[in-house]
Design an enzyme around this catalytic site. Structure first.
Site, mmCIF file in Angstrom:
data_model
loop_
_atom_site.group_PDB
_atom_site.id
_atom_site.type_symbol
_atom_site.label_atom_id
_atom_site.label_comp_id
_atom_site.label_asym_id
_atom_site.label_seq_id
_atom_site.Cartn_x
_atom_site.Cartn_y
_atom_site.Cartn_z
ATOM 1 N N SER A 110 0.830 -1.198 0.000
ATOM 2 C CA SER A 110 0.000 0.000 0.000
ATOM 3 C C SER A 110 0.872 1.258 0.000
ATOM 4 O O SER A 110 1.634 1.479 -0.935
ATOM 5 C CB SER A 110 -0.958 -0.044 1.198
ATOM 6 O OG SER A 110 -2.021 0.859 1.038
ATOM 7 N N ASP A 148 -2.052 14.130 12.622
ATOM 8 C CA ASP A 148 -2.107 15.467 12.030
ATOM 9 C C ASP A 148 -1.343 15.509 10.710
ATOM 10 O O ASP A 148 -1.845 16.041 9.709
ATOM 11 C CB ASP A 148 -1.535 16.499 12.999
ATOM 12 C CG ASP A 148 -2.443 16.750 14.194
ATOM 13 O OD1 ASP A 148 -3.660 16.486 14.066
ATOM 14 O OD2 ASP A 148 -1.955 17.190 15.242
ATOM 15 N N HIS A 190 -7.153 -6.485 0.818
ATOM 16 C CA HIS A 190 -6.068 -5.496 0.715
ATOM 17 C C HIS A 190 -4.838 -5.926 1.501
ATOM 18 O O HIS A 190 -3.715 -5.702 1.064
ATOM 19 C CB HIS A 190 -6.574 -4.138 1.207
ATOM 20 C CG HIS A 190 -5.572 -3.045 1.103
ATOM 21 N ND1 HIS A 190 -4.910 -2.743 -0.076
ATOM 22 C CD2 HIS A 190 -5.100 -2.168 2.041
ATOM 23 C CE1 HIS A 190 -4.077 -1.727 0.129
ATOM 24 N NE2 HIS A 190 -4.179 -1.360 1.402
#
Length: 305
Positions: free
Chosen positions: A127, A223, A282
């Site tokens: 990924s 963040d 996945h």
């Protein structure tokens, strides 16, 4: 006590506002330059007797080097090669950084390879780690003997991801201080459940819940990830292809490698093979570990084109 600021008598070049803006621009440029510096990554080495280039595993978003621990040990036995598992910046035990781009992350891995004096390696990325591996391979092809991209392609993946929802759910989790780890995990899972129904995904995300400074926190830098998520779901622009062996190994139940991606894979990786592991989603390596390692071993045994 307040004190007066004595301004120079000579006339400045430009207005004070423009000088302030110029100073702020220089400061931002300095911060950006500092942010672009590679960070030292945390990694684990599983030693093997073979002198052949080692296997270097790069995990996906919200993952860590521990995702590949059992597979690394098995591949050492099957191939004899040394295996490294690596934590990306803002993940696992690696440092946090406000910058979260593939250019930055590939630079981190490049620094690690130089520090370990590895002239060649086999990159295996899942990924996000697969896109990082692709970028490193396209930028420094001389370092990569072979490339394996697990359930990812050099295309935009916005349509097949739910990462925005994951981040939003993780950010609002609130765990009180002074409770045992088992209770903290249960409370966190209860708060994730309304948004994330799949138990396996919740358990995967909960591997990031750690105890630090007298409280439970997420060890991933949410963040930085949320700020750069759209970039992470895309892929940088490259023109020159990688001419070495490459394997794109998808899950048959996943939509991350589709026929729409084939032209771009073939353009950037003309020697690539595309395979699908049956009954895998996945997380191919977790769903079908035996078939995953068999595919890796078979790919390593093939002669270069």
């Amino acid at each position: 006590m307040l004190c007066a600021l004595r301004l120079p008598r000579s006339k400045p070049r430009g207005s004070w506002a423009s000088l302030l803006r110029a100073g702020q621009a220089r400061e931002r440029k300095g911060l950006a330059s500092h942010a672009m510096m590679p960070v030292p990554l945390s990694y684990t080495v599983y030693d093997g007797p073979s002198p052949q280039p080692p296997l270097v595993f790069l995990h996906g978003l919200f993952g860590s080097k521990s995702n590949f621990a059992s597979l690394a040990k098995k591949l050492v036995l099957l191939t004899g090669r040394k295996v490294l598992t690596v934590d990306a910046r803002n993940h696992g035990d690696s440092p946090h950084s406000p910058l979260m781009t593939y250019e930055a992350m590939s630079g981190d891995v490049h620094l690690l390879l130089r520090q370990l004096r590895l002239s060649r390696c086999v990159l295996i990325g899942h990924s996000m780690g697969g896109k990082t591996a692709m970028v490193l391979t396209l930028k420094w092809p001389e370092l990569v003997e072979r490339l394996v991209c697990v359930d990812i392609s050099p295309s935009e993946t916005t349509a097949v991801t739910s990462f925005h929802n994951f981040i939003a759910a993780m950010k609002v989790v609130d765990i009180p201080r002074g409770i045992p780890r088992s209770t903290a995990r249960r409370l966190a899972e209860d708060q994730l459940r309304p948004t994330i129904q799949e138990p396996t995904i919740r358990q995967f995300l909960l591997t990031n819940l750690v105890y630090a400074e007298d409280r439970f926190v997420w060890r991933v830098n949410l963040d930085a990830i949320s700020q750069h998520l759209n970039e992470l779901l895309g892929f940088p622009d490259f023109q020159a292809p990688y001419l070495g062996p490459a394997l794109f190994l998808g899950g048959s139940k996943s939509g991350y490698i589709s026929s729409d991606d084939y032209p771009e894979i073939e353009r950037l990786f003309p020697e690539a093979e595309i395979q699908y592991v049956p009954d895998a989603g996945h997380w191919v390596h977790a769903d079908q570990p035996h078939q995953f390692t068999a595919a890796i071993c078979s790919f390593l045994e093939r002669p270069p084109p």
